[in-house]
Design a protein around this motif. Structure first.
Motif, PDB file in Angstrom:
ATOM      1  N   ILE A  29       0.779  -1.287  -0.053  1.00 55.19           N
ATOM      2  CA  ILE A  29      -0.019  -0.044  -0.221  1.00 55.19           C
ATOM      3  C   ILE A  29       0.833   1.146   0.150  1.00 55.19           C
ATOM      4  N   LEU A  30       1.957   1.183   1.044  1.00 52.66           N
ATOM      5  CA  LEU A  30       2.623   2.488   0.964  1.00 52.66           C
ATOM      6  C   LEU A  30       3.840   2.486  -0.025  1.00 52.66           C
ATOM      7  N   GLY A  31       4.159   1.270  -0.481  1.00 51.89           N
ATOM      8  CA  GLY A  31       5.317   1.333  -1.663  1.00 51.89           C
ATOM      9  C   GLY A  31       6.795   1.081  -1.217  1.00 51.89           C
ATOM     10  N   PHE A  32       6.948   0.650   0.050  1.00 49.51           N
ATOM     11  CA  PHE A  32       8.123   0.485   0.397  1.00 49.51           C
ATOM     12  C   PHE A  32       8.532  -0.777  -0.052  1.00 49.51           C
ATOM     13  N   GLU A  33      10.139  -1.302   0.160  1.00 48.73           N
ATOM     14  CA  GLU A  33      10.511  -2.723  -0.181  1.00 48.73           C
ATOM     15  C   GLU A  33      10.673  -3.542   1.013  1.00 48.73           C
ATOM     16  N   ARG A  34      10.480  -4.848   0.801  1.00 47.14           N
ATOM     17  CA  ARG A  34      10.972  -5.792   1.604  1.00 47.14           C
ATOM     18  C   ARG A  34      12.588  -6.093   1.426  1.00 47.14           C
ATOM     19  N   LEU A  35      13.157  -5.517   2.404  1.00 47.79           N
ATOM     20  CA  LEU A  35      14.854  -5.492   2.446  1.00 47.79           C
ATOM     21  C   LEU A  35      15.039  -6.789   2.872  1.00 47.79           C
ATOM     22  N   GLY A  36      14.447  -7.544   3.752  1.00 47.16           N
ATOM     23  CA  GLY A  36      14.820  -8.785   4.064  1.00 47.16           C
ATOM     24  C   GLY A  36      14.072  -9.180   5.538  1.00 47.16           C
ATOM     25  N   GLY A  37      14.560 -10.333   5.929  1.00 55.31           N
ATOM     26  CA  GLY A  37      13.762 -10.807   7.066  1.00 55.31           C
ATOM     27  C   GLY A  37      14.109 -12.054   7.888  1.00 55.31           C
ATOM     28  N   PHE A  38      13.758 -12.756   8.589  1.00 59.09           N
ATOM     29  CA  PHE A  38      14.007 -13.703   9.384  1.00 59.09           C
ATOM     30  C   PHE A  38      12.952 -14.329  10.081  1.00 59.09           C
ATOM     31  N   GLN A  39      13.051 -15.830  10.458  1.00 56.57           N
ATOM     32  CA  GLN A  39      12.180 -16.437  11.079  1.00 56.57           C
ATOM     33  C   GLN A  39      12.707 -17.014  12.322  1.00 56.57           C
ATOM     34  N   ASN A  40      11.939 -17.311  13.312  1.00 52.60           N
ATOM     35  CA  ASN A  40      12.312 -17.905  14.430  1.00 52.60           C
ATOM     36  C   ASN A  40      13.706 -17.561  14.997  1.00 52.60           C
ATOM     37  N   HIS A  41      14.164 -16.467  15.112  1.00 51.81           N
ATOM     38  CA  HIS A  41      15.370 -16.070  15.670  1.00 51.81           C
ATOM     39  C   HIS A  41      14.988 -15.798  16.955  1.00 51.81           C
ATOM     40  N   ASN A  42      15.605 -16.541  18.132  1.00 57.46           N
ATOM     41  CA  ASN A  42      15.037 -16.323  19.516  1.00 57.46           C
ATOM     42  C   ASN A  42      13.526 -16.295  19.513  1.00 57.46           C
ATOM     43  N   TYR A  81      11.459 -15.096  17.616  1.00 58.36           N
ATOM     44  CA  TYR A  81      11.150 -13.892  16.986  1.00 58.36           C
ATOM     45  C   TYR A  81      10.997 -14.096  15.433  1.00 58.36           C
ATOM     46  N   ASP A  82      10.049 -13.581  14.601  1.00 63.19           N
ATOM     47  CA  ASP A  82      10.025 -13.658  13.110  1.00 63.19           C
ATOM     48  C   ASP A  82       9.861 -11.917  12.948  1.00 63.19           C
ATOM     49  N   GLY A  83      10.444 -11.632  11.812  1.00 61.89           N
ATOM     50  CA  GLY A  83      10.742 -10.252  11.444  1.00 61.89           C
ATOM     51  C   GLY A  83      10.796  -9.925   9.940  1.00 61.89           C
ATOM     52  N   VAL A  84      10.808  -8.527   9.883  1.00 60.86           N
ATOM     53  CA  VAL A  84      10.926  -8.092   8.546  1.00 60.86           C
ATOM     54  C   VAL A  84      11.486  -6.712   8.498  1.00 60.86           C
ATOM     55  N   PHE A  85      12.263  -6.602   7.631  1.00 61.30           N
ATOM     56  CA  PHE A  85      12.964  -5.151   7.456  1.00 61.30           C
ATOM     57  C   PHE A  85      12.195  -4.490   6.022  1.00 61.30           C
ATOM     58  N   ILE A  86      11.871  -3.291   6.340  1.00 61.98           N
ATOM     59  CA  ILE A  86      11.013  -2.714   5.331  1.00 61.98           C
ATOM     60  C   ILE A  86      11.529  -1.210   5.157  1.00 61.98           C
ATOM     61  N   GLY A  87      12.015  -0.713   3.855  1.00 66.58           N
ATOM     62  CA  GLY A  87      12.351   0.418   3.742  1.00 66.58           C
ATOM     63  C   GLY A  87      12.513   0.825   2.048  1.00 66.58           C
ATOM     64  N   LYS A  88      13.615   1.375   1.620  1.00 63.39           N
ATOM     65  CA  LYS A  88      13.998   1.591   0.315  1.00 63.39           C
ATOM     66  C   LYS A  88      15.589   1.213   0.142  1.00 63.39           C
ATOM     67  N   THR A  89      15.519   0.537  -0.774  1.00 66.28           N
ATOM     68  CA  THR A  89      17.137   0.129  -1.234  1.00 66.28           C
ATOM     69  C   THR A  89      17.914   1.651  -1.205  1.00 66.28           C
TER      70      THR A  89
END
Length: 128
Positions: free
Chosen positions: A22-35, A37-45
């Protein structure tokens, strides 16, 4: 200096959809089950900042007031209008800001967690 704004959420998929689709940012990366936690990094390259959203078994307990906002300044009127259209096409209603400046210099919306976001034309960045 590099900036990361990190926030816990109860719905990582909805948050990622909102910020990327919707806002047009990019998924820069992410992780699964790190301690657990699941996560995602969102921004602009290529920029020196990004958002990190995490989710875990511990539920997020968001506490903020109406003046806690993220302000986005699209760099052209075309991009500003496209962003507003994307929000409205996805049934994200505008809301009234408590600070009248933001009603005069942009439009306020809420992300899926209830955090407020202002979309403001670049001309509003002049600091007086």
């Amino acid at each position: 200096m590099f900036l990361r704004v990190a926030r816990h959420t109860n719905n990582l998929e909805k948050i990622e959809d909102f910020y990327v689709n919707i806002l047009g940012f990019e998924r820069l990366g992410g992780f699964q089950n790190h301690n657990n936690y699941d996560g995602v990094f969102i921004g602009k390259t290529g920029l020196d900042w990004h958002f990190e959203f995490t989710q875990s078994e511990t539920k997020a307990d968001h506490k903020f007031d109406e003046d806690d906002i993220i302000v986005l300044y699209p760099d052209t009127i075309r991009k500003y209008n496209m962003l507003l259209e994307s929000l409205l096409e996805n049934d994200i209603p505008g809301i009234t800001a408590i600070n009248p400046y933001w009603n005069e210099n942009g439009q306020m919306f809420q992300d899926p967690d209830g955090y407020r976001i202002v979309i403001s034309p670049l001309k509003a960045t002049k600091l007086n």
